[in-house]
Structures are given as C-alpha cells and as structure tokens.
Design a protein around this motif. Structure first.
Motif, PDB file in Angstrom:
ATOM      1  N   THR A  70      62.837  61.042  53.520  1.00 13.73           N
ATOM      2  CA  THR A  70      61.828  60.006  53.265  1.00 13.73           C
ATOM      3  C   THR A  70      61.563  59.841  51.775  1.00 13.73           C
ATOM      4  OG1 THR A  70      59.574  59.298  53.739  1.00 13.73           O
ATOM      5  CG2 THR A  70      59.899  61.653  53.517  1.00 13.73           C
ATOM      6  N   ASP A 120      64.689  66.783  60.730  1.00 14.00           N
ATOM      7  CA  ASP A 120      63.741  66.022  59.900  1.00 14.00           C
ATOM      8  C   ASP A 120      63.506  66.817  58.620  1.00 14.00           C
ATOM      9  OD1 ASP A 120      61.498  64.955  58.683  1.00 14.00           O
ATOM     10  OD2 ASP A 120      60.385  64.670  60.542  1.00 14.00           O
ATOM     11  N   SER A 174      60.222  57.286  57.639  1.00 17.03           N
ATOM     12  CA  SER A 174      61.048  58.023  58.608  1.00 17.03           C
ATOM     13  C   SER A 174      60.396  58.021  59.985  1.00 17.03           C
ATOM     14  CB  SER A 174      61.368  59.437  58.128  1.00 17.03           C
ATOM     15  OG  SER A 174      60.218  60.105  57.716  1.00 17.03           O
ATOM     16  N   SER A 183      58.473  59.159  51.034  1.00 18.63           N
ATOM     17  CA  SER A 183      57.012  59.257  51.061  1.00 18.63           C
ATOM     18  C   SER A 183      56.463  60.502  50.386  1.00 18.63           C
ATOM     19  CB  SER A 183      56.516  59.271  52.511  1.00 18.63           C
ATOM     20  OG  SER A 183      56.823  58.059  53.139  1.00 18.63           O
ATOM     21  N   ARG A 217      56.562  52.733  52.369  1.00 15.16           N
ATOM     22  CA  ARG A 217      57.157  52.910  53.691  1.00 15.16           C
ATOM     23  C   ARG A 217      58.680  52.797  53.676  1.00 15.16           C
ATOM     24  NH1 ARG A 217      55.347  55.751  55.293  1.00 15.16           N
ATOM     25  NH2 ARG A 217      55.558  55.496  57.535  1.00 15.16           N
TER      26      ARG A 217
END
Ligand SMILES: Cc1ncc(COP(=O)(O)O)c(C=O)c1O
Length: 361
Positions: free
Chosen positions: A213, A185, A86, A215, A224
C-alpha cells in the motif's frame, strides 16, 4: 421494505475509532496507523499538477504507476494490479476466489478488514491461534480444512506489529495445497529490515498474491492507492471485477512520484523506526508489555480490560486518541500509532504518571 442479503444483514459494521475533537479541544489521532510524516514533496507536486487534468479519466491500466513500481521493485509491470487502497484489493480478491460454502483462514490477530471482506463475499471466516502475539504457521496449517480456499497472512501483523521470517512463509506455502490461495498482506512491509522482494517471488508459483500500500510509509493514506502482485491467471479474473481504472489521476501521479522517491521513503521509515524504538523502550521501562513491532505502531498491554479503558479515557481527556482493541478481542490492549516525537514522549509521560497513581490494575 428493502432488505440486505442475509449474509450482509448478519455482519457487524466495520467500526472505526471516533477521532473527532469535542468543540474547542485539540485531539491528536494516534489511532489509524497513518504516517507521522507528510508525503514526499515530489508526490505532492505531481498529484497537484495532475489535478489540473482532472476532467479526464485516468489512463486504463495504471500505466505510469505500474512502471514506477516495476522499476523500483524489479517486477514485470503486467503482474501488478492497483486499486483504491489495498482494502479494495482485499475485498476484490475475496469476492473473486471465495464465496458461499468456502472458508477463509487467517491468524488470530489479523487485520480486521480481512474478516469483513470474507463475510461480504459470503464465505466463512476462521482464525488460528497465535503464540506470543506472533503468527504460528503450525496453528494455521492445523486449521486448514477441505473448504479452505484462501489463507491470509499479514506480515508484519496488525495490530501486533510482530513478523515471521521468510522461511516460515515458504513453509506455509509449501504445506498448503496448490489450489489454496495464499494472500500475503505486506501493508507494513517497507518497515521490516528483511528484503521483502523474496516474498514477491512466491507469486511465481501461481497461487500466491502479495499486497502493498501507499497508505503507510509512503504517507498517502488519503489518496487511496494499494497495489499487488498477481499471477496471470488470477489477474485475468481479478480484472473482471476490478476494471483497469480504479485509481484517480491525482492519486496515481502522487503514488508514482512517491515510489520513485525511494530516498524519501527510506527517510520516513528510519525516522518512524527511531521514534518507535524510543517509545517502546519508554513503555517497557514503565513495565508495560509491548510486543516487538516492525511497523509504525505499537501494541500496549495493560493489566486488565478495565485498566486499558481507563488509560484510553485519560489519554483522550489529555488530547490523544489511541485505538481500543475490542474489535480484535484484545480489550486489555491499546494500539498507538507512532506520531510526532513530542506527542510520543507526551503519551509515555502521561502513562507513567497514570501508573504512579496505581491505575494499572
Ligand atoms: C494490514 C493492513 N492491510 C491493509 C490495510 C489497508 O490499507 P489501505 O489504506 O491501502 O486500504 C491496512 C490499513 O490499516 C492494514 O493495516
């Protein structure tokens, strides 16, 4: 002599913590908010299999990954953009919608890369104060100026771990002019118990994007992959800078399989929350001030910046790296990622002994 453009030359380097172990020593990183648990076995199998066709470029438009995200979250696949983390979407969004003469506004303790991306785009960056380590919508609104083009909201927040309710996000959106982009976010969104889908609906207004994301709870930080929901007109502009081929074949296959394994993701989420609650309770029993976290980390406040520095050095000597918070103007805090249960108990125990020696002054 080759010179960087003035706005780049004026920036500080984005500082990551040093998590390298001295020769012969074992050092456990609790500094980067990585998942304590590994990725779904389905993701590992799919990523490994895809590597066998690594000579080919990934299909244009992240086709299978978009399908997986759309299925699970009941979204239109066309609304989804993907990229290499992100961070890459944040960076491209800033470059696309803000530049010299524009302002990007965020809350006081927002994710530090937002500032980097805003400055890299040539825009100014401003931060509105928080109250008790929590975003204040009133403060954000009071800080909006005519030049403000993007308002960023990290929910739950990093490095605080706190979150604001959906009604407050709607109030923010309702109070902003239509030509101000709201960038939400939600890197830690899966950890919250409020149904996040409702923020996704805000993107239908045409002036809001939501980022997620792979992650954090999906445990694929090293692969990623980030994704976001972008209204059509914004998506068209983003694609000019992004291209449709920004995720590797192995990462795309792993992420799609991870997304389709919701049961595994929920298991990671529940186990992480359980460990976090135990760790936070231990620290509070010791007398530390720890804001309520809805993420895979906890922010620990010490009596002074010196005390935080001493604790950081003590823990490092014992083999644990936490994240110093100087970058966030919180030098009296350390942020601890939730890792293995035994490591969290060990860190709490070490801090308890350290306190007994009268170090927290
Ligand atoms: C709030 C927040 N947003 C975005 C990111 C970037 O994540 P990614 O690995 O998807 O680039 C992070 C990473 O720590 C984060 O904490």
């Amino acid at each position: 002599m080759i010179r960087a453009r003035p706005h780049v030359a004026a920036m500080d380097a984005y500082a990551l913590p040093d998590v390298s172990a001295p020769a012969g020593k074992r050092l456990i990183s609790l500094a980067l908010n990585e998942s304590a648990l590994p990725p779904s076995p389905n993701a590992i199998a799919a990523g490994s299999k895809a590597l066998a066709s690594g000579q080919l470029y990934a299909a244009e438009g992240w086709s299978d990954l978009r399908d997986a995200i759309a299925e699970v979250h009941d979204l239109n696949r066309e609304d989804i953009l993907c990229s290499g983390g992100s961070m890459a979407l944040i960076e491209t969004t800033m470059r696309c919608f803000a530049g010299p003469g524009d302002r990007v506004l965020a809350s006081q303790y927002s994710y530090a890369f937002l500032r980097v991306a805003a400055l890299a785009a040539g825009a100014e960056y401003a931060a509105a104060p928080e109250v008790d380590f929590t975003v204040s919508i009133d403060a954000l609104l009071a800080a909006v100026q005519p030049a403000t083009r993007i308002v960023c909201l990290v929910n739950p927040g990093n490095p605080t771990g706190t979150r604001i309710p959906y009604s407050e996000i709607v109030r923010l959106r309702d109070s902003l002019d239509d030509d101000v982009l709201l960038l939400i976010d939600e890197a830690y969104g899966e950890f919250t118990d409020q149904p996040a889908e409702r923020t996704f609906e805000l993107t239908e207004r045409g002036n809001t994007v939501v980022l997620r994301t792979f992650s954090k709870v999906y445990a694929l930080a090293g692969m990623r992959v980030g994704w976001g929901i972008y209204p059509a007109a914004l998506r068209r502009e983003m694609l000019k800078l992004l291209g449709g081929n920004t995720v590797s074949v192995a990462a795309e296959a792993a992420a799609a399989a991870a997304m389709r394994d919701q049961a595994y993701m929920r298991g990671v989420c529940n186990e992480t929350s359980r460990r976090r609650q135990r760790f936070v309770a231990q620290l509070r029993d010791l007398g530390f001030d720890v804001p309520e976290s809805h993420t895979n980390f906890a922010l620990i406040r010490f009596a002074s910046a010196e005390a935080a520095g001493r604790a950081d050095r003590m823990l490092r000597a014992e083999g644990y790296v936490l994240r110093g918070m100087g970058l966030y103007a919180l030098p009296d805090c350390l942020r601890a990622t939730i890792g293995d249960a035994k490591d969290m108990d060990a860190v709490a125990g070490l801090l308890g002994d350290w306190l007994k020696e009268g170090n927290n002054t």
